[in-house]
Design a protein around this motif. Sequence first.
Motif, PDB file in Angstrom:
ATOM      1  N   SER A  24       0.823  -1.212   0.000  1.00  0.00           N
ATOM      2  CA  SER A  24       0.000   0.000   0.000  1.00  0.00           C
ATOM      3  C   SER A  24       0.854   1.258   0.000  1.00  0.00           C
ATOM      4  O   SER A  24       2.008   1.243   0.406  1.00  0.00           O
ATOM      5  CB  SER A  24      -0.892   0.034   1.240  1.00  0.00           C
ATOM      6  N   ILE A  25       0.258   2.326  -0.435  1.00  0.00           N
ATOM      7  CA  ILE A  25       0.849   3.646  -0.243  1.00  0.00           C
ATOM      8  C   ILE A  25       0.262   4.161   1.061  1.00  0.00           C
ATOM      9  O   ILE A  25      -0.966   4.306   1.185  1.00  0.00           O
ATOM     10  CB  ILE A  25       0.487   4.592  -1.404  1.00  0.00           C
ATOM     11  N   LEU A  26       1.103   4.407   2.035  1.00  0.00           N
ATOM     12  CA  LEU A  26       0.624   4.795   3.362  1.00  0.00           C
ATOM     13  C   LEU A  26       0.712   6.304   3.526  1.00  0.00           C
ATOM     14  O   LEU A  26       1.772   6.893   3.414  1.00  0.00           O
ATOM     15  CB  LEU A  26       1.455   4.101   4.447  1.00  0.00           C
ATOM     16  N   LEU A  27      -0.420   6.916   3.762  1.00  0.00           N
ATOM     17  CA  LEU A  27      -0.484   8.347   4.012  1.00  0.00           C
ATOM     18  C   LEU A  27      -0.820   8.563   5.475  1.00  0.00           C
ATOM     19  O   LEU A  27      -1.838   8.066   5.955  1.00  0.00           O
ATOM     20  CB  LEU A  27      -1.555   8.996   3.131  1.00  0.00           C
ATOM     21  N   PRO A  28       0.021   9.286   6.206  1.00  0.00           N
ATOM     22  CA  PRO A  28      -0.281   9.497   7.615  1.00  0.00           C
ATOM     23  C   PRO A  28      -1.548  10.329   7.781  1.00  0.00           C
ATOM     24  O   PRO A  28      -1.833  11.211   6.981  1.00  0.00           O
ATOM     25  CB  PRO A  28       0.942  10.248   8.145  1.00  0.00           C
ATOM     26  N   ASP A  29      -2.309   9.987   8.795  1.00  0.00           N
ATOM     27  CA  ASP A  29      -3.490  10.774   9.120  1.00  0.00           C
ATOM     28  C   ASP A  29      -3.538  10.982  10.628  1.00  0.00           C
ATOM     29  O   ASP A  29      -2.764  10.414  11.373  1.00  0.00           O
ATOM     30  CB  ASP A  29      -4.775  10.135   8.600  1.00  0.00           C
ATOM     31  N   HIS A  30      -4.454  11.800  11.048  1.00  0.00           N
ATOM     32  CA  HIS A  30      -4.539  12.143  12.471  1.00  0.00           C
ATOM     33  C   HIS A  30      -4.783  10.918  13.338  1.00  0.00           C
ATOM     34  O   HIS A  30      -4.286  10.821  14.451  1.00  0.00           O
ATOM     35  CB  HIS A  30      -5.638  13.176  12.689  1.00  0.00           C
ATOM     36  N   ASP A  31      -5.557   9.942  12.859  1.00  0.00           N
ATOM     37  CA  ASP A  31      -5.888   8.769  13.659  1.00  0.00           C
ATOM     38  C   ASP A  31      -4.672   7.919  13.994  1.00  0.00           C
ATOM     39  O   ASP A  31      -4.689   7.165  14.951  1.00  0.00           O
ATOM     40  CB  ASP A  31      -6.910   7.887  12.935  1.00  0.00           C
ATOM     41  N   ASN A  32      -3.629   8.004  13.188  1.00  0.00           N
ATOM     42  CA  ASN A  32      -2.459   7.173  13.425  1.00  0.00           C
ATOM     43  C   ASN A  32      -1.327   7.908  14.113  1.00  0.00           C
ATOM     44  O   ASN A  32      -0.254   7.371  14.299  1.00  0.00           O
ATOM     45  CB  ASN A  32      -1.966   6.571  12.111  1.00  0.00           C
ATOM     46  N   VAL A  33      -1.545   9.156  14.504  1.00  0.00           N
ATOM     47  CA  VAL A  33      -0.510   9.917  15.183  1.00  0.00           C
ATOM     48  C   VAL A  33      -0.255   9.337  16.568  1.00  0.00           C
ATOM     49  O   VAL A  33       0.882   9.157  16.978  1.00  0.00           O
ATOM     50  CB  VAL A  33      -0.905  11.407  15.276  1.00  0.00           C
ATOM     51  N   PHE A  34      -1.305   9.026  17.287  1.00  0.00           N
ATOM     52  CA  PHE A  34      -1.165   8.456  18.620  1.00  0.00           C
ATOM     53  C   PHE A  34      -1.386   6.952  18.513  1.00  0.00           C
ATOM     54  O   PHE A  34      -2.402   6.513  18.000  1.00  0.00           O
ATOM     55  CB  PHE A  34      -2.185   9.088  19.580  1.00  0.00           C
ATOM     56  N   PRO A  35      -0.435   6.140  18.960  1.00  0.00           N
ATOM     57  CA  PRO A  35      -0.540   4.686  18.772  1.00  0.00           C
ATOM     58  C   PRO A  35      -1.699   4.072  19.553  1.00  0.00           C
ATOM     59  O   PRO A  35      -2.138   4.609  20.555  1.00  0.00           O
ATOM     60  CB  PRO A  35       0.796   4.176  19.296  1.00  0.00           C
ATOM     61  N   ASP A  36      -2.172   2.915  19.071  1.00  0.00           N
ATOM     62  CA  ASP A  36      -3.218   2.191  19.781  1.00  0.00           C
ATOM     63  C   ASP A  36      -2.819   0.740  20.029  1.00  0.00           C
ATOM     64  O   ASP A  36      -3.632  -0.073  20.420  1.00  0.00           O
ATOM     65  CB  ASP A  36      -4.544   2.252  19.029  1.00  0.00           C
ATOM     66  N   ARG A  37      -1.547   0.431  19.786  1.00  0.00           N
ATOM     67  CA  ARG A  37      -1.063  -0.931  20.013  1.00  0.00           C
ATOM     68  C   ARG A  37       0.414  -0.885  20.376  1.00  0.00           C
ATOM     69  O   ARG A  37       1.102   0.093  20.115  1.00  0.00           O
ATOM     70  CB  ARG A  37      -1.296  -1.802  18.797  1.00  0.00           C
ATOM     71  N   GLY A  38       0.875  -1.952  21.021  1.00  0.00           N
ATOM     72  CA  GLY A  38       2.272  -1.993  21.398  1.00  0.00           C
ATOM     73  C   GLY A  38       2.639  -3.286  22.099  1.00  0.00           C
ATOM     74  O   GLY A  38       1.792  -4.159  22.319  1.00  0.00           O
TER      75      GLY A  38
END
Length: 91
Positions: A24-38
């Motif tokens: 995929s071509i990954l475009l950063p967006d606001h939803d991915n700024v703060f992580p939700d997994r680790g």
Amino acid sequence: MKPIGHLMLVKPTDNYSEQEKKTSILLPDHDNVFPDRGKVIAIGSKVTEVKVGDYILFDRIRVDNFRDRTGKLENNLLFVDESLVKATYES
């Protein structure tokens, strides 16, 4: 560093799967700024459902809103309360 109580020390991982990164071509967006997994690095004495080394999916919105319960460290680690964990998964 050892968390206390129901807190866990988590090293955030990115929000994209390896397959998505390759195809995929990954475009950063606001939803991915703060992580939700680790990956869980250390756990407090009252954590019961998660163990060190587990990969977790946690409630990003609540982490972001409850900064008194979680905080970012200079080496890119997070304190996450066990109550914010939605699931564990294999990497």
